[in-house]
Design a protein around this motif. Sequence first.
Motif, PDB file in Angstrom:
ATOM      1  N   ASP A   1      10.285 -47.572  21.056  1.00  0.00           N
ATOM      2  CA  ASP A   1       8.864 -47.555  20.700  1.00  0.00           C
ATOM      3  C   ASP A   1       8.411 -46.158  20.294  1.00  0.00           C
ATOM      4  O   ASP A   1       7.414 -46.000  19.582  1.00  0.00           O
ATOM      5  N   TYR A   2       9.132 -45.140  20.770  1.00  0.00           N
ATOM      6  CA  TYR A   2       8.791 -43.756  20.476  1.00  0.00           C
ATOM      7  C   TYR A   2       9.681 -43.180  19.370  1.00  0.00           C
ATOM      8  O   TYR A   2       9.201 -42.456  18.496  1.00  0.00           O
ATOM      9  N   SER A   3      10.979 -43.511  19.418  1.00  0.00           N
ATOM     10  CA  SER A   3      11.896 -42.939  18.419  1.00  0.00           C
ATOM     11  C   SER A   3      11.575 -43.449  17.013  1.00  0.00           C
ATOM     12  O   SER A   3      11.841 -42.756  16.032  1.00  0.00           O
ATOM     13  N   ARG A   4      10.991 -44.622  16.877  1.00  0.00           N
ATOM     14  CA  ARG A   4      10.679 -45.147  15.546  1.00  0.00           C
ATOM     15  C   ARG A   4       9.557 -44.358  14.864  1.00  0.00           C
ATOM     16  O   ARG A   4       9.348 -44.465  13.669  1.00  0.00           O
ATOM     17  N   GLU A   5       8.832 -43.571  15.679  1.00  0.00           N
ATOM     18  CA  GLU A   5       7.762 -42.732  15.132  1.00  0.00           C
ATOM     19  C   GLU A   5       8.268 -41.337  14.758  1.00  0.00           C
ATOM     20  O   GLU A   5       7.534 -40.544  14.180  1.00  0.00           O
ATOM     21  N   MET A   6       9.530 -41.031  15.090  1.00  0.00           N
ATOM     22  CA  MET A   6      10.068 -39.703  14.817  1.00  0.00           C
ATOM     23  C   MET A   6      10.475 -39.564  13.360  1.00  0.00           C
ATOM     24  O   MET A   6      11.055 -40.479  12.769  1.00  0.00           O
ATOM     25  N   GLN A   7      10.179 -38.421  12.798  1.00  0.00           N
ATOM     26  CA  GLN A   7      10.467 -38.159  11.394  1.00  0.00           C
ATOM     27  C   GLN A   7      11.974 -38.153  11.133  1.00  0.00           C
ATOM     28  O   GLN A   7      12.756 -37.892  12.048  1.00  0.00           O
ATOM     29  N   PRO A   8      12.398 -38.456   9.919  1.00  0.00           N
ATOM     30  CA  PRO A   8      13.836 -38.541   9.609  1.00  0.00           C
ATOM     31  C   PRO A   8      14.526 -37.182   9.698  1.00  0.00           C
ATOM     32  O   PRO A   8      13.882 -36.136   9.726  1.00  0.00           O
ATOM     33  N   GLY A   9      15.861 -37.232   9.746  1.00  0.00           N
ATOM     34  CA  GLY A   9      16.658 -36.012   9.760  1.00  0.00           C
ATOM     35  C   GLY A   9      17.007 -35.498  11.138  1.00  0.00           C
ATOM     36  O   GLY A   9      17.525 -34.386  11.277  1.00  0.00           O
ATOM     37  N   MET A  10      16.717 -36.296  12.186  1.00  0.00           N
ATOM     38  CA  MET A  10      17.022 -35.856  13.553  1.00  0.00           C
ATOM     39  C   MET A  10      18.252 -36.608  14.050  1.00  0.00           C
ATOM     40  O   MET A  10      18.214 -37.817  14.252  1.00  0.00           O
ATOM     41  N   SER A  11      19.330 -35.894  14.279  1.00  0.00           N
ATOM     42  CA  SER A  11      20.568 -36.493  14.767  1.00  0.00           C
ATOM     43  C   SER A  11      20.400 -36.944  16.212  1.00  0.00           C
ATOM     44  O   SER A  11      19.419 -36.595  16.883  1.00  0.00           O
ATOM     45  N   ASN A  12      21.379 -37.703  16.701  1.00  0.00           N
ATOM     46  CA  ASN A  12      21.361 -38.107  18.109  1.00  0.00           C
ATOM     47  C   ASN A  12      21.311 -36.875  19.013  1.00  0.00           C
ATOM     48  O   ASN A  12      20.596 -36.865  20.020  1.00  0.00           O
ATOM     49  N   PHE A  13      22.064 -35.848  18.651  1.00  0.00           N
ATOM     50  CA  PHE A  13      22.093 -34.626  19.461  1.00  0.00           C
ATOM     51  C   PHE A  13      20.727 -33.939  19.466  1.00  0.00           C
ATOM     52  O   PHE A  13      20.245 -33.517  20.519  1.00  0.00           O
TER      53      PHE A  13
END
Length: 456
Positions: free
Chosen positions: A227-239
């Motif tokens: 519910d929170y990660s879907r709001e995060m902007q692109p380009g962020m790796s799992n790490f």
Amino acid sequence: MADNREEKKEASSLHSIKPEDRIMSWGDNTMLWLGGCISIGTLSMGSAQLDKGLNLFQVFMAVLLGSGILVLGIVLNDQFSYKTGAPYAIQLKSAFGTKGSIIPVMIRGLPAIVWYGFQTWLGGSAINNISIELFGYDNVWLFFILFQLIQILLSIKGFKSAKWVGNIGGVVIVLAMLYMLYICISQYGEILQTELVNKEGTWGLPFIAAVIAFFGNSTTVMLNAGDYSREMQPGMSNFKRGISYFLAMVPATVLLGIIGAMASTATGIANPINAFANMVDNPFIMIITLAFIIFAQLSTNLASNVIPPAYAFMDAFKMKHKTAVILVGILAVCTFPWVLTNDSSAAGLDLFVKIYTAFFGPIFAILVTDYFFIHGKEVSEEDLGDLYIADGTHAGVNWAAMIALFVGAIIGLINVDLSFFTATIPTALIFYFGMKYMPSCDRFRKGTTLEKSGNV
């Protein structure tokens, strides 16, 4: 047909968020999770470890390990939604089916309503105590209602409000925690050195139980991390996302646990908030402590206790977001939080927590197994679109998931304190082999690794 689609989109914010429409930067996400992980319960948990014989360093290590494991779980389960932009309520449909998903979404959502009311009452009480100190005015019911109205109005704005409160509340919370730590060390350093630092302690079962306790304290957020990660902007790796979660949750949780242990050691009072209020007869310090409580309740409610039940109602009853958050706010009041906060309610509340917690490990296991092993971390646009169709491939109930969920919960209820660890692997195995061999799962295997490997 176009009108129907537009009407459906307007009635729900459950639709996948495109990368260009996401509003959370790396820093925003860190502050949101910081505010959301702050819990008065963590202070109490730090205090509770003293009775188990742990010293300060062992409390520190227990919090560090427990919250570190939690971060790992969040990184595992946030990937579906970060990749697709779909929330937890939709993620569940992949494993449980469009009808079966209602049960796990409610298992996550309904307890959040109870804690929403519980923490709103604590926040209202804190405001009332500030009012008494500054103005001599005492009216806890008025401040409880005002605090709830403010939260509902902020909730209507969705993630924009959660982001704003997280950024401001996170700063206030960090400053308050550091100040509380300073008071403990500067005024009670000798007592803490003798009774907590130099204490022999134990690395045995009490230490392991403490690690599990600090991990289990926030397992709810692992389920709906998407519910929170879907709001995060692109380009962020799992790490990169993992570092954000780690910096947000681990240092704050460690500080809370240590402060709780220190305050209780210094005063001999088990409740860390009451302990801290009695440590120094200073109105300014008391107000700082109460402000910490207010922002802790506000940030936690907006980030962790409003979104899950609101999305659950939107999915189950096709509500608009505004209607759902207002209903959640009303229901939170109807849980009678002024009764739940009484000592006489502690046993019943503890039983309630243990029962629903037994389901968390199995749900987590099913979601991770479904994404990593059944779908091989691949979710095409066609697969995602099918989750929004009532009569598609995922229509109805996936009985492999339902059987795994309830068998796993039964295993977990045998020892609720260890439920996440005892139930996770059995649940994952039951779900995987159920998907592989149960005839009723034929349509759910379509496009998965099971179909591609010829095991249909």
